[in-house]
Design a protein around this motif. Sequence first.
Motif, PDB file in Angstrom:
ATOM      1  N   GLY A  87      -3.408   3.438  -1.474  1.00 54.66           N
ATOM      2  CA  GLY A  87      -2.364   3.095  -2.420  1.00 54.66           C
ATOM      3  C   GLY A  87      -2.486   3.897  -3.697  1.00 54.66           C
ATOM      4  O   GLY A  87      -3.317   4.807  -3.816  1.00 54.66           O
ATOM      5  N   ALA A  88      -1.644   3.552  -4.647  1.00 57.13           N
ATOM      6  CA  ALA A  88      -1.651   4.225  -5.940  1.00 57.13           C
ATOM      7  C   ALA A  88      -1.373   3.198  -7.029  1.00 57.13           C
ATOM      8  O   ALA A  88      -0.539   2.300  -6.854  1.00 57.13           O
ATOM      9  CB  ALA A  88      -0.605   5.338  -5.980  1.00 57.13           C
ATOM     10  N   GLU A  89      -2.089   3.338  -8.134  1.00 54.83           N
ATOM     11  CA  GLU A  89      -1.875   2.499  -9.313  1.00 54.83           C
ATOM     12  C   GLU A  89      -1.277   3.347 -10.422  1.00 54.83           C
ATOM     13  O   GLU A  89      -1.848   4.370 -10.795  1.00 54.83           O
ATOM     14  CB  GLU A  89      -3.195   1.894  -9.792  1.00 54.83           C
ATOM     15  N   PHE A  90      -0.132   2.929 -10.902  1.00 59.43           N
ATOM     16  CA  PHE A  90       0.510   3.571 -12.044  1.00 59.43           C
ATOM     17  C   PHE A  90       0.554   2.541 -13.174  1.00 59.43           C
ATOM     18  O   PHE A  90       1.542   1.821 -13.326  1.00 59.43           O
ATOM     19  CB  PHE A  90       1.919   4.051 -11.697  1.00 59.43           C
ATOM     20  N   GLY A  91      -0.548   2.456 -13.914  1.00 61.20           N
ATOM     21  CA  GLY A  91      -0.645   1.402 -14.915  1.00 61.20           C
ATOM     22  C   GLY A  91      -0.722   0.053 -14.224  1.00 61.20           C
ATOM     23  O   GLY A  91      -1.614  -0.199 -13.412  1.00 61.20           O
ATOM     24  N   GLN A  92       0.246  -0.818 -14.475  1.00 66.30           N
ATOM     25  CA  GLN A  92       0.262  -2.150 -13.869  1.00 66.30           C
ATOM     26  C   GLN A  92       1.034  -2.206 -12.551  1.00 66.30           C
ATOM     27  O   GLN A  92       1.032  -3.229 -11.873  1.00 66.30           O
ATOM     28  CB  GLN A  92       0.866  -3.151 -14.865  1.00 66.30           C
ATOM     29  N   ILE A  93       1.691  -1.126 -12.185  1.00 65.13           N
ATOM     30  CA  ILE A  93       2.488  -1.084 -10.957  1.00 65.13           C
ATOM     31  C   ILE A  93       1.661  -0.493  -9.819  1.00 65.13           C
ATOM     32  O   ILE A  93       0.952   0.497  -9.999  1.00 65.13           O
ATOM     33  CB  ILE A  93       3.777  -0.274 -11.171  1.00 65.13           C
ATOM     34  N   ILE A  94       1.772  -1.112  -8.634  1.00 63.54           N
ATOM     35  CA  ILE A  94       0.961  -0.732  -7.482  1.00 63.54           C
ATOM     36  C   ILE A  94       1.865  -0.430  -6.292  1.00 63.54           C
ATOM     37  O   ILE A  94       2.810  -1.177  -6.012  1.00 63.54           O
ATOM     38  CB  ILE A  94       0.002  -1.876  -7.088  1.00 63.54           C
ATOM     39  N   PHE A  95       1.556   0.644  -5.592  1.00 61.52           N
ATOM     40  CA  PHE A  95       2.164   0.944  -4.298  1.00 61.52           C
ATOM     41  C   PHE A  95       1.041   1.010  -3.259  1.00 61.52           C
ATOM     42  O   PHE A  95      -0.026   1.551  -3.529  1.00 61.52           O
ATOM     43  CB  PHE A  95       2.932   2.275  -4.336  1.00 61.52           C
ATOM     44  N   ASP A  96       1.303   0.475  -2.072  1.00 62.63           N
ATOM     45  CA  ASP A  96       0.238   0.393  -1.074  1.00 62.63           C
ATOM     46  C   ASP A  96       0.805   0.572   0.327  1.00 62.63           C
ATOM     47  O   ASP A  96       1.856   0.012   0.671  1.00 62.63           O
ATOM     48  CB  ASP A  96      -0.455  -0.972  -1.183  1.00 62.63           C
ATOM     49  N   LEU A  97       0.102   1.344   1.144  1.00 61.58           N
ATOM     50  CA  LEU A  97       0.448   1.560   2.544  1.00 61.58           C
ATOM     51  C   LEU A  97      -0.778   1.215   3.379  1.00 61.58           C
ATOM     52  O   LEU A  97      -1.875   1.745   3.129  1.00 61.58           O
ATOM     53  CB  LEU A  97       0.853   3.020   2.777  1.00 61.58           C
ATOM     54  N   GLY A  98      -0.628   0.312   4.357  1.00 61.52           N
ATOM     55  CA  GLY A  98      -1.801  -0.125   5.096  1.00 61.52           C
ATOM     56  C   GLY A  98      -1.504  -0.546   6.514  1.00 61.52           C
ATOM     57  O   GLY A  98      -0.346  -0.576   6.963  1.00 61.52           O
ATOM     58  N   TRP A  99      -2.573  -0.876   7.228  1.00 61.08           N
ATOM     59  CA  TRP A  99      -2.477  -1.274   8.630  1.00 61.08           C
ATOM     60  C   TRP A  99      -3.542  -2.320   8.919  1.00 61.08           C
ATOM     61  O   TRP A  99      -4.707  -2.153   8.552  1.00 61.08           O
ATOM     62  CB  TRP A  99      -2.687  -0.052   9.525  1.00 61.08           C
ATOM     63  N   ASP A 100      -3.136  -3.429   9.555  1.00 65.88           N
ATOM     64  CA  ASP A 100      -4.042  -4.486   9.994  1.00 65.88           C
ATOM     65  C   ASP A 100      -4.070  -4.518  11.511  1.00 65.88           C
ATOM     66  O   ASP A 100      -3.009  -4.483  12.164  1.00 65.88           O
ATOM     67  CB  ASP A 100      -3.572  -5.865   9.492  1.00 65.88           C
ATOM     68  N   VAL A 101      -5.248  -4.601  12.088  1.00 63.91           N
ATOM     69  CA  VAL A 101      -5.382  -4.734  13.540  1.00 63.91           C
ATOM     70  C   VAL A 101      -6.158  -6.013  13.842  1.00 63.91           C
ATOM     71  O   VAL A 101      -7.259  -6.225  13.334  1.00 63.91           O
ATOM     72  CB  VAL A 101      -6.074  -3.497  14.159  1.00 63.91           C
TER      73      VAL A 101
END
Length: 205
Positions: free
Chosen positions: A165-179
């Motif tokens: 993911g990426a943190e831009f100050g207080q904003i977060i973007f996240d890409l993930g996978w659960d198995v």
Amino acid sequence: MKKMRLSLIAAMLVLVTAASAQANLGVKGGVNMSNFYGDELDDKNVKIGFHVGLAADYEFMYNSAIQTGLFFTTKGFKTENVDLDAEYTENLMYLQLPVHYAYKLDVSPGTRIVFHAGPYAAYGVGGSRKASVGNISGEWDVDKIFGDGNRQYKPFDAGLGLGVGAEFGQIIFDLGWDVGLVNISNVSDGNIKNQNAYLSVGYNF
């Protein structure tokens, strides 16, 4: 006396570590792309769903954190028959608790790339089955999708997840996978497990 001094030093170190640690609470939600996998499951269609919940980020040392939270998330599967214009979907709803170790890499002031991985545990709280043929559709078993029957699923699920993911100050973007690592089938020789990819957007308070 020597033991007392050592105990005091240890307690001071714990207090300093706790004081220097940074805990952030936030909200997080996004899109799920889920399916089952197992010995006899080869359908590649994904079911679109969502997740939303409270997130916690405990940065216990510089650029290292424990990420957790409690999320309402949908999983399941979808299958289609193009020739018959038919579609069948099973939507499983869970409360999920992940516990991930995260390493945060500084890119620029206020911006960090986050790599994270760890286990999760989830418990089924409801769901539905939906079938459609042409213009005819129906939905049923909203609160009976989990149970002990052969056409029901075991409510407990657990597995491993990873993401970036990426943190831009207080904003977060996240890409993930659960198995999933738990067989949720009630059939004696069945083997059904969850898998889910997700895209999240979050905000830390």
